[in-house]
Write a protein that holds these residues in place. Structure first.
Motif, PDB file in Angstrom:
ATOM      1  N   PHE A   1     -23.945 -27.821 -35.488  1.00 13.22           N
ATOM      2  CA  PHE A   1     -23.769 -26.597 -36.276  1.00 13.22           C
ATOM      3  C   PHE A   1     -24.543 -25.411 -35.716  1.00 13.22           C
ATOM      4  O   PHE A   1     -24.406 -24.299 -36.186  1.00 13.22           O
ATOM      5  CB  PHE A   1     -24.110 -26.852 -37.744  1.00 13.22           C
ATOM      6  CG  PHE A   1     -23.107 -27.757 -38.395  1.00 13.22           C
ATOM      7  CD1 PHE A   1     -21.798 -27.327 -38.578  1.00 13.22           C
ATOM      8  CD2 PHE A   1     -23.438 -29.044 -38.782  1.00 13.22           C
ATOM      9  CE1 PHE A   1     -20.846 -28.156 -39.144  1.00 13.22           C
ATOM     10  CE2 PHE A   1     -22.500 -29.887 -39.346  1.00 13.22           C
ATOM     11  CZ  PHE A   1     -21.189 -29.441 -39.531  1.00 13.22           C
ATOM     12  N   LYS A   2     -25.349 -25.677 -34.701  1.00 15.33           N
ATOM     13  CA  LYS A   2     -26.029 -24.549 -34.064  1.00 15.33           C
ATOM     14  C   LYS A   2     -25.158 -23.956 -32.959  1.00 15.33           C
ATOM     15  O   LYS A   2     -25.491 -22.925 -32.392  1.00 15.33           O
ATOM     16  CB  LYS A   2     -27.346 -25.023 -33.461  1.00 15.33           C
ATOM     17  CG  LYS A   2     -28.430 -25.185 -34.494  1.00 15.33           C
ATOM     18  CD  LYS A   2     -29.733 -25.466 -33.798  1.00 15.33           C
ATOM     19  CE  LYS A   2     -30.822 -25.744 -34.823  1.00 15.33           C
ATOM     20  NZ  LYS A   2     -31.899 -26.537 -34.232  1.00 15.33           N
ATOM     21  N   SER A   3     -24.068 -24.661 -32.612  1.00 14.04           N
ATOM     22  CA  SER A   3     -23.239 -24.178 -31.508  1.00 14.04           C
ATOM     23  C   SER A   3     -22.072 -23.349 -32.020  1.00 14.04           C
ATOM     24  O   SER A   3     -21.312 -23.790 -32.873  1.00 14.04           O
ATOM     25  CB  SER A   3     -22.700 -25.369 -30.710  1.00 14.04           C
ATOM     26  OG  SER A   3     -21.688 -24.930 -29.836  1.00 14.04           O
ATOM     27  N   MET A   4     -21.929 -22.165 -31.460  1.00 13.94           N
ATOM     28  CA  MET A   4     -20.803 -21.312 -31.858  1.00 13.94           C
ATOM     29  C   MET A   4     -19.477 -21.992 -31.539  1.00 13.94           C
ATOM     30  O   MET A   4     -18.471 -21.771 -32.197  1.00 13.94           O
ATOM     31  CB  MET A   4     -20.875 -19.966 -31.133  1.00 13.94           C
ATOM     32  CG  MET A   4     -21.853 -18.983 -31.711  1.00 13.94           C
ATOM     33  SD  MET A   4     -21.807 -18.883 -33.498  1.00 13.94           S
ATOM     34  CE  MET A   4     -20.158 -18.285 -33.788  1.00 13.94           C
ATOM     35  N   MET A   5     -19.498 -22.833 -30.504  1.00 17.83           N
ATOM     36  CA  MET A   5     -18.240 -23.464 -30.114  1.00 17.83           C
ATOM     37  C   MET A   5     -17.811 -24.509 -31.144  1.00 17.83           C
ATOM     38  O   MET A   5     -16.629 -24.688 -31.405  1.00 17.83           O
ATOM     39  CB  MET A   5     -18.382 -24.094 -28.733  1.00 17.83           C
ATOM     40  CG  MET A   5     -17.090 -24.049 -27.955  1.00 17.83           C
ATOM     41  SD  MET A   5     -17.258 -24.822 -26.366  1.00 17.83           S
ATOM     42  CE  MET A   5     -17.664 -23.473 -25.309  1.00 17.83           C
ATOM     43  N   SER A   6     -18.782 -25.177 -31.765  1.00 14.11           N
ATOM     44  CA  SER A   6     -18.437 -26.103 -32.844  1.00 14.11           C
ATOM     45  C   SER A   6     -17.811 -25.330 -33.998  1.00 14.11           C
ATOM     46  O   SER A   6     -16.820 -25.756 -34.594  1.00 14.11           O
ATOM     47  CB  SER A   6     -19.687 -26.817 -33.350  1.00 14.11           C
ATOM     48  OG  SER A   6     -20.092 -27.777 -32.434  1.00 14.11           O
ATOM     49  N   TRP A   7     -18.417 -24.195 -34.288  1.00 16.79           N
ATOM     50  CA  TRP A   7     -17.861 -23.373 -35.370  1.00 16.79           C
ATOM     51  C   TRP A   7     -16.441 -22.938 -35.056  1.00 16.79           C
ATOM     52  O   TRP A   7     -15.590 -22.850 -35.939  1.00 16.79           O
ATOM     53  CB  TRP A   7     -18.764 -22.155 -35.634  1.00 16.79           C
ATOM     54  CG  TRP A   7     -19.919 -22.547 -36.482  1.00 16.79           C
ATOM     55  CD1 TRP A   7     -21.208 -22.715 -36.090  1.00 16.79           C
ATOM     56  CD2 TRP A   7     -19.879 -22.901 -37.871  1.00 16.79           C
ATOM     57  NE1 TRP A   7     -21.972 -23.141 -37.143  1.00 16.79           N
ATOM     58  CE2 TRP A   7     -21.187 -23.260 -38.245  1.00 16.79           C
ATOM     59  CE3 TRP A   7     -18.868 -22.940 -38.829  1.00 16.79           C
ATOM     60  CZ2 TRP A   7     -21.506 -23.662 -39.547  1.00 16.79           C
ATOM     61  CZ3 TRP A   7     -19.181 -23.339 -40.122  1.00 16.79           C
ATOM     62  CH2 TRP A   7     -20.486 -23.695 -40.464  1.00 16.79           C
ATOM     63  N   MET A   8     -16.204 -22.669 -33.773  1.00 20.73           N
ATOM     64  CA  MET A   8     -14.838 -22.301 -33.380  1.00 20.73           C
ATOM     65  C   MET A   8     -13.883 -23.423 -33.743  1.00 20.73           C
ATOM     66  O   MET A   8     -12.812 -23.196 -34.293  1.00 20.73           O
ATOM     67  CB  MET A   8     -14.765 -22.043 -31.878  1.00 20.73           C
ATOM     68  CG  MET A   8     -15.436 -20.787 -31.407  1.00 20.73           C
ATOM     69  SD  MET A   8     -14.713 -19.345 -32.166  1.00 20.73           S
ATOM     70  CE  MET A   8     -15.821 -19.059 -33.495  1.00 20.73           C
ATOM     71  N   GLY A   9     -14.280 -24.657 -33.430  1.00 17.77           N
ATOM     72  CA  GLY A   9     -13.433 -25.803 -33.737  1.00 17.77           C
ATOM     73  C   GLY A   9     -13.106 -25.846 -35.222  1.00 17.77           C
ATOM     74  O   GLY A   9     -11.948 -26.017 -35.628  1.00 17.77           O
ATOM     75  N   ILE A  10     -14.128 -25.633 -36.037  1.00 17.51           N
ATOM     76  CA  ILE A  10     -13.929 -25.708 -37.490  1.00 17.51           C
ATOM     77  C   ILE A  10     -13.065 -24.545 -37.970  1.00 17.51           C
ATOM     78  O   ILE A  10     -12.102 -24.717 -38.725  1.00 17.51           O
ATOM     79  CB  ILE A  10     -15.310 -25.681 -38.197  1.00 17.51           C
ATOM     80  CG1 ILE A  10     -16.105 -26.937 -37.801  1.00 17.51           C
ATOM     81  CG2 ILE A  10     -15.144 -25.580 -39.704  1.00 17.51           C
ATOM     82  CD1 ILE A  10     -17.578 -26.842 -38.103  1.00 17.51           C
ATOM     83  N   LEU A  11     -13.393 -23.348 -37.481  1.00 12.81           N
ATOM     84  CA  LEU A  11     -12.667 -22.163 -37.961  1.00 12.81           C
ATOM     85  C   LEU A  11     -11.213 -22.156 -37.495  1.00 12.81           C
ATOM     86  O   LEU A  11     -10.307 -21.779 -38.239  1.00 12.81           O
ATOM     87  CB  LEU A  11     -13.381 -20.884 -37.507  1.00 12.81           C
ATOM     88  CG  LEU A  11     -14.754 -20.655 -38.155  1.00 12.81           C
ATOM     89  CD1 LEU A  11     -15.487 -19.507 -37.481  1.00 12.81           C
ATOM     90  CD2 LEU A  11     -14.598 -20.348 -39.640  1.00 12.81           C
TER      91      LEU A  11
END
Ligand code: SF4
Ligand code: SF4
Lengths: 420, 242
Positions: free
Chosen positions: A116-126
């Motif tokens: 959850f600290k990675s923007m790329m993980s957030w991209m996956g979720i979003l």
């Protein structure tokens, strides 16, 4: 004329798809060995293609909310078209970034083991949420038309529509009102979502402290404005060829309105760009100034000056100003507006390339490029034929998806479709 | 200027090996591996770079410890300086924060580890590392474009104590981000990292900074100590004596 343009685009998409297949074959047969990015410039053309398409998607999606949330009457009939454009571009963007991964079949890890600290993980979720929102929105926006098409026709198209209607058969006013309410809610969820994921793509770059050229609070905002400008431009060009009411007087009005929107967004984007470049150049601190100098006066100066500034700003702004602003209604040419919009949309790729590549051309430790030699251990980058072929394939695939969808699904109502 | 800041008590490699033995007796979270590189003693022979390539069976395009060279001064007062650059094993590593697949993390002993089976090859960490310490394995062989790829190119590397064969180019570590591990697979067996063992100028030191009696702990007290790009707040575990 428009029919000819549409046929020409079919032809381009098919040729691009067929030629691009060779690039896809190479990507899977040789992995990343035929590409020019590597260890010192780790992100190349495919990342640029990804932010290009995701920007187009976010832009056209945000415009669709003008229809379903803000309820701007002038644009009412292009709601579905903009949603579907956003859908096609999203698919193209996701394929591009997927092919860019070293282990493309492990992509599920981004969702199953996110950091959850990675923007790329957030991209996956979003992106997953955005994908679901678009699908639902498209379904509710087309539901009644799907049922209608299914009930009138008999052929394949009717069968597809019957299948996609998912058993729904209620076309009453009450159900339509419900659809409209649902669309408003979904659209309202979509606005912050689209802002979050596209601002988030900007964040993904902006948080990299090691790359000063990206590391700016302005980066996410520039991404958003760029998305609106390019997505709006693409939609304007699409509306001209495939939009509703093409022979009716309100068409010119709609094109002028879209032209004005795109014109202001292109200018706003330019303003941000000028600000970034002036600030970066002024102090001349190498980390930031070297990438900017490379963009403006480097080997590939023409990507900025000719492709972006001339064909992406000056020419379209001139055409927009004449046709969407200064000339009176009735004397303007929707075709010219569409052409200018197409120029903006296509040349935006130059801007995306100029975001991704130059930030990486500056050795992080002096002399690194001479310390050890090997493939991928240098600070120059020029996409290879193989990389271009994959990008061509992705663009053609997106285009074919759009064209097939347009012809099969009730994206533009039948009685609005007639063409000169 | 004293080139070395400590009184030699015994052969330094022997001393460092003894330091390792003591450290390995402790639980993992009680030791902190650090490297100290004396730039005044580095002669720029690139032996460490080469030893590292040989030890880890590094393929083309992958390098863990390049040595940068720079010419300074004006004739006739010209000198060359050298800067070996392993992974800094940062205590606040930007490369970990960005990894979307939770494939890289900091071990309790200070080493930043990558699990090649988890890494999706997005290369975000490569971009985030301010030292360019990570490289991307595209799957080359040295004998590509020749009629025959010899078996030694397919031998495994033993990074992080596991076996990573290179038999086919779809499997990890091909497609992954890779970096210096401080030769963890050797260290955990009580052997010094390959670059330390091979350093011609006796310029590279390795050990446990939590042990006040270790050679590296003595060196960490030197006024010549500095770290690369401190301004990034990465707190490297690799130190330089300048
Ligand atoms: S030097 Fe780079 S790769 Fe190594 S720990 Fe620090 S940030 Fe990560
Ligand atoms: S390349 Fe691998 S280790 Fe690096 S950020 Fe991506 S998934 Fe994580």
């Amino acid at each position: 004329m428009k029919k000819q343009i549409a046929s020409l685009i079919w032809l381009i998409a098919i040729i691009g798809f067929v030629i691009g297949c060779y690039g896809i074959y190479q990507r899977f047969a040789f992995g990343h060995r035929l590409t020019d990015y590597g260890s010192y410039i780790p992100w190349g053309l495919w990342v640029a293609t990804y932010i290009y398409f995701i920007g187009l998607s976010a832009g056209s999606f945000l415009l669709s909310t003008l229809v379903y949330v803000v309820k701007i009457e002038k644009l009412e009939k292009i709601g579905k078209l903009s949603l579907f454009t956003a859908f096609g571009c999203l698919i193209a963007a996701l394929i591009s970034i997927w092919l860019d991964l070293g282990h493309e079949f492990r992509v599920y890890r981004v969702i199953l083991h996110p950091n959850f600290k990675s923007m790329m993980s957030w991209m996956g979720i979003l992106y997953s949420s955005y994908f679901v929102v678009i699908l639902f929105e498209l379904w509710f926006a087309m539901r009644v038309d799907l049922i209608k098409t299914a009930s009138i026709g008999t052929g394949l198209i009717a069968a597809v529509c019957r299948f996609l209607a998912l058993g729904s058969s209620d076309t009453s006013d009450k159900s339509r009102a419900r659809d409209s309410r649902v669309l408003k809610v979904l659209g309202s969820i979509g606005v912050p979502l689209a802002i979050a994921f596209h601002g988030g793509v900007g964040m993904l770059f902006a948080v990299v402290g090691a790359r000063t050229y990206w590391h700016s609070g302005l980066t996410p905002i520039v991404f958003l404005v760029g998305a609106l400008a390019s997505g709006g431009a693409l939609l304007t060009a699409i509306v001209y060829v495939w939009g509703p009411d093409r022979n009716r007087p309100q068409f010119e009005d709609m094109m002028r309105f879209l032209g004005k929107i795109v014109l202001s967004l292109v200018l706003l984007d330019l303003l941000f760009e000028i600000s970034e470049y002036f600030v970066g150049m002024y102090a001349g601190i190498p980390d930031e100034a070297i990438p900017i100098k490379a963009v403006l006066f480097g080997h590939y100066w023409y990507v900025f000056w000719v492709v972006h500034v001339l064909f992406g700003v000056i020419v379209p702004v001139w055409i927009f100003t004449r046709n969407a602003v200064s000339r009176p209604v009735g004397k303007t040419s929707p075709g010219a507006i569409a052409f200018a919009a197409l120029l903006v949309a296509v040349t935006f790729m130059a801007l995306r390339l100029n975001i991704v590549i130059p930030a990486q051309i500056n050795p992080e430790i002096e002399g690194l490029q001479y310390a050890f030699m090997g493939p991928g251990l240098n600070y120059t980058y020029l996409p290879t034929v193989s990389e271009w072929l994959v990008t061509i394939w992705i663009a053609s695939f997106g285009l074919l998806l759009f064209l097939i969808g347009y012809n099969v699904l009730p994206i533009v109502n039948k009685d609005d479709k007639e063409v000169a | 200027m004293a080139i070395i800041d400590i009184e030699p008590q015994e052969e330094i490699r022997q001393r460092m090996m003894n330091d390792l033995k003591r450290a390995l007796k402790k639980p993992m979270n009680k030791r902190h591996w650090v490297m100290v590189i004396d730039l005044g003693k580095c002669v720029g022979c690139h032996a460490c770079t080469t030893a590292c390539v040989a030890e880890n069976h590094l393929p083309p395009g992958i390098v863990y410890r390049p040595v940068m060279e720079k010419e300074i001064g004006r004739y006739p007062n010209v000198r060359k300086t050298f800067l070996p650059r392993p992974c800094m094993q940062c205590d606040n590593p930007p490369c970990i924060k960005v990894c979307p697949a939770s494939a890289t993390w900091k071990r309790p002993d200070g080493i930043v580890e990558i699990d090649y089976d988890k890494c999706i090859g997005c290369r975000y960490c490569i971009n985030a590392c301010p030292y360019s310490a990570r490289t991307f394995d595209k799957g080359f062989y040295y004998c590509d474009d020749t009629p025959f790829v010899p078996d030694y190119e397919k031998l495994p590397s033993f990074e992080y104590g596991k076996e990573w064969p290179r038999k086919n180019r779809d499997d990890s570590p091909v497609g992954n981000a890779r970096k210096c591990t401080f030769c963890l697979h050797r260290v955990e067996k009580g052997i010094l990292p390959a670059c330390v063992t091979t350093c011609l100028g006796d310029a590279t030191y390795f050990g446990d900074s939590n042990d006040p009696d270790s050679l590296v702990s003595a060196l960490l007290g030197s006024p010549r100590l500095m770290r690369l790009k401190e301004e990034f707040g990465t707190h490297p575990s690799t130190f330089y004596l300048v």
